[in-house]
Design an enzyme around this catalytic site. Structure first.
Site, PDB file in Angstrom:
ATOM      1  N   GLY A  40       0.808  -1.218   0.000  1.00  0.00           N
ATOM      2  CA  GLY A  40       0.000   0.000   0.000  1.00  0.00           C
ATOM      3  C   GLY A  40       0.839   1.265   0.000  1.00  0.00           C
ATOM      4  O   GLY A  40       2.009   1.235  -0.368  1.00  0.00           O
ATOM      5  N   HIS A  46       3.872   1.546  -8.179  1.00  0.00           N
ATOM      6  CA  HIS A  46       2.882   0.465  -8.063  1.00  0.00           C
ATOM      7  C   HIS A  46       1.939   0.477  -9.271  1.00  0.00           C
ATOM      8  O   HIS A  46       1.597  -0.577  -9.817  1.00  0.00           O
ATOM      9  CB  HIS A  46       2.054   0.636  -6.787  1.00  0.00           C
ATOM     10  CG  HIS A  46       2.848   0.577  -5.510  1.00  0.00           C
ATOM     11  ND1 HIS A  46       2.990   1.647  -4.667  1.00  0.00           N
ATOM     12  CD2 HIS A  46       3.540  -0.440  -4.933  1.00  0.00           C
ATOM     13  CE1 HIS A  46       3.725   1.304  -3.620  1.00  0.00           C
ATOM     14  NE2 HIS A  46       4.078   0.040  -3.755  1.00  0.00           N
ATOM     15  N   LYS A 158      13.066  -2.187  -8.395  1.00  0.00           N
ATOM     16  CA  LYS A 158      13.474  -1.310  -7.277  1.00  0.00           C
ATOM     17  C   LYS A 158      13.949  -2.176  -6.101  1.00  0.00           C
ATOM     18  O   LYS A 158      14.920  -1.852  -5.435  1.00  0.00           O
ATOM     19  CB  LYS A 158      12.268  -0.452  -6.899  1.00  0.00           C
ATOM     20  CG  LYS A 158      12.234   0.099  -5.501  1.00  0.00           C
ATOM     21  CD  LYS A 158      12.926   1.423  -5.437  1.00  0.00           C
ATOM     22  CE  LYS A 158      12.712   2.183  -4.156  1.00  0.00           C
ATOM     23  NZ  LYS A 158      12.579   1.396  -2.949  1.00  0.00           N
ATOM     24  N   GLN A 162      14.892  -8.713  -3.539  1.00  0.00           N
ATOM     25  CA  GLN A 162      13.601  -9.384  -3.320  1.00  0.00           C
ATOM     26  C   GLN A 162      13.195 -10.140  -4.586  1.00  0.00           C
ATOM     27  O   GLN A 162      12.741 -11.286  -4.530  1.00  0.00           O
ATOM     28  CB  GLN A 162      12.541  -8.350  -2.957  1.00  0.00           C
ATOM     29  CG  GLN A 162      11.123  -8.871  -3.009  1.00  0.00           C
ATOM     30  CD  GLN A 162      10.124  -7.862  -2.487  1.00  0.00           C
ATOM     31  OE1 GLN A 162       9.968  -7.703  -1.292  1.00  0.00           O
ATOM     32  NE2 GLN A 162       9.451  -7.158  -3.385  1.00  0.00           N
ATOM     33  N   SER A 195       7.114   4.212  -1.074  1.00  0.00           N
ATOM     34  CA  SER A 195       6.142   4.575  -0.033  1.00  0.00           C
ATOM     35  C   SER A 195       6.854   5.292   1.105  1.00  0.00           C
ATOM     36  O   SER A 195       6.286   6.177   1.747  1.00  0.00           O
ATOM     37  CB  SER A 195       5.467   3.319   0.507  1.00  0.00           C
ATOM     38  OG  SER A 195       4.916   2.582  -0.565  1.00  0.00           O
TER      39      SER A 195
HETATM   40  P1  AMP Z   1       5.990  -2.304  -1.691  1.00  0.00           P
HETATM   41  O1  AMP Z   1       4.579  -1.843  -1.558  1.00  0.00           O
HETATM   42  O2  AMP Z   1       6.994  -1.235  -1.431  1.00  0.00           O
HETATM   43  O3  AMP Z   1       6.264  -3.588  -0.971  1.00  0.00           O
HETATM   44  O4  AMP Z   1       6.184  -2.631  -3.233  1.00  0.00           O
HETATM   45  C1  AMP Z   1       5.305  -3.455  -3.936  1.00  0.00           C
HETATM   46  C2  AMP Z   1       5.881  -3.735  -5.288  1.00  0.00           C
HETATM   47  O5  AMP Z   1       6.069  -2.495  -5.976  1.00  0.00           O
HETATM   48  C3  AMP Z   1       7.267  -4.402  -5.215  1.00  0.00           C
HETATM   49  O6  AMP Z   1       7.357  -5.379  -6.251  1.00  0.00           O
HETATM   50  C4  AMP Z   1       8.206  -3.250  -5.459  1.00  0.00           C
HETATM   51  O7  AMP Z   1       9.437  -3.643  -6.012  1.00  0.00           O
HETATM   52  C5  AMP Z   1       7.402  -2.417  -6.456  1.00  0.00           C
HETATM   53  N1  AMP Z   1       7.864  -1.031  -6.466  1.00  0.00           N
HETATM   54  C6  AMP Z   1       8.063  -0.234  -5.389  1.00  0.00           C
HETATM   55  N2  AMP Z   1       8.543   0.965  -5.787  1.00  0.00           N
HETATM   56  C7  AMP Z   1       8.652   0.914  -7.131  1.00  0.00           C
HETATM   57  C8  AMP Z   1       9.107   1.828  -8.133  1.00  0.00           C
HETATM   58  N3  AMP Z   1       9.538   3.050  -7.831  1.00  0.00           N
HETATM   59  N4  AMP Z   1       9.074   1.439  -9.419  1.00  0.00           N
HETATM   60  C9  AMP Z   1       8.637   0.192  -9.762  1.00  0.00           C
HETATM   61  N5  AMP Z   1       8.204  -0.720  -8.862  1.00  0.00           N
HETATM   62  C10 AMP Z   1       8.216  -0.359  -7.575  1.00  0.00           C
END
Ligand code: AMP
Length: 290
Positions: A40, A46, A158, A162, A195
């Protein structure tokens, strides 16, 4: 299915059973399912994952769950931004049809006894500085894969380490899902969208742009065959002088996360990776070098 606070069209599920029933119905119409797991506090990074999923799958499902099992510091978990209403409004502008936002009790009705371990890759960089993080990621992603049963799942580059861990898990456990890597979305300044950026004040947001500047200039120098160790030392110095506490800045093989001292003779993906604290906020980023 629970009432949607935004009164909007998107279907919001809190129960795994109801979500499974809905998705099984959709599968009867031969709709392929694309899945975007998130925690979120959504931003354009996202959204780019959702758009990629829309372009390849007939039905897009997102999960929004701040997973306590992957936080190694309780303050980081407590301070993680939680903005469900705004997230749903943003998703309304996409073609995402269903969102799964379960409670902690639904996901972890009791302490999970199954433990994930990913070998060498879990002992370096993110694994080293965030002990237990990848075990928590493995646990939640495998639970979500089993609940949702997607054909394809979308992950951002990013979070490069992971991505490597998830690919390994899918391969080792024969999850019938294709992992699709998606490029990092940045602000015009170069700052990777995150986030956690919501927790930075305007001054810190400006300082945070130093991360990308350091990565970009280190990349240019490494491609010009400068000494990698010296380039990295200089990058750490620039970040430290800007006010960061650097955990690591390193050139690695993107698949194995083995450190590299040079790009000579290298043909596969090599990346500069960085993690640094700015005040109370930990930021990570990476850039492809070759
Ligand atoms: P998170 O909500 O931060 O756990 O991220 C959820 C997904 O969004 C993960 O696969 C992250 O790698 C991806 N994500 C987060 N930030 C970015 C970004 N700036 N560009 C592309 N994907 C992202």
């Amino acid at each position: 299915m629970s009432p949607n606070p935004t009164e909007a069209k998107i279907k919001v599920f809190t129960s795994p059973q109801e979500l499974s029933e809905y998705l099984n119905q959709q599968r009867r119409f031969n709709r392929s399912i694309g899945f975007v797991p998130t925690m979120g506090a959504l931003h354009q990074g996202h959204v780019s994952l959702v758009q990629k999923a829309e372009s390849e799958c007939e039905l897009v499902v997102m999960s929004i769950f701040v997973n306590p099992a992957q936080f190694n510091q309780s303050s980081d978990y407590t301070n993680y931004p939680k903005t469900l209403e705004a997230d749903l409004l943003l998703l309304e502008k996409t073609k995402c049809e269903a969102v799964f936002c379960p409670s902690i009790e639904v996901i972890y009705p009791q302490t999970s006894k199954t433990q994930f371990s990913f070998g060498e890759i879990e002992t370096v960089f993110e694994g080293q500085f965030r002990p237990g993080h990848f075990a928590g990621v493995g646990l939640i992603v495998s639970k979500l894969f089993n609940i949702i049963g997607p054909c394809k799942a979308y992950f951002g580059e990013k979070d490069l380490q992971q991505l490597a861990v998830i690919k390994q898990m899918v391969y080792d456990l024969n999850f019938p899902v294709e992992v699709i890597p998606c490029p990092t979305i940045r602000e015009i300044s170069g700052l990777a969208q995150s986030s956690r950026n919501q927790r930075l004040n305007p001054k810190e947001l400006e300082i945070a742009t130093t991360i990308y500047k350091v990565l970009a200039s280190a990349k240019t120098e490494i491609l010009g065959f400068s000494n990698v160790e010296l380039v990295i030392d200089k990058g750490i110095q620039v970040l430290s002088e800007a006010g960061f506490k650097v955990e690591y800045l390193s050139l690695v093989d993107a698949l194995t996360f083995s450190p590299l001292n040079s790009i000579e003779g290298k043909s596969s993906d090599s990346r500069l990776i960085v993690a640094a604290w700015l005040g109370e906020v930990r930021l990570i980023d990476n850039i492809r070098v070759l």
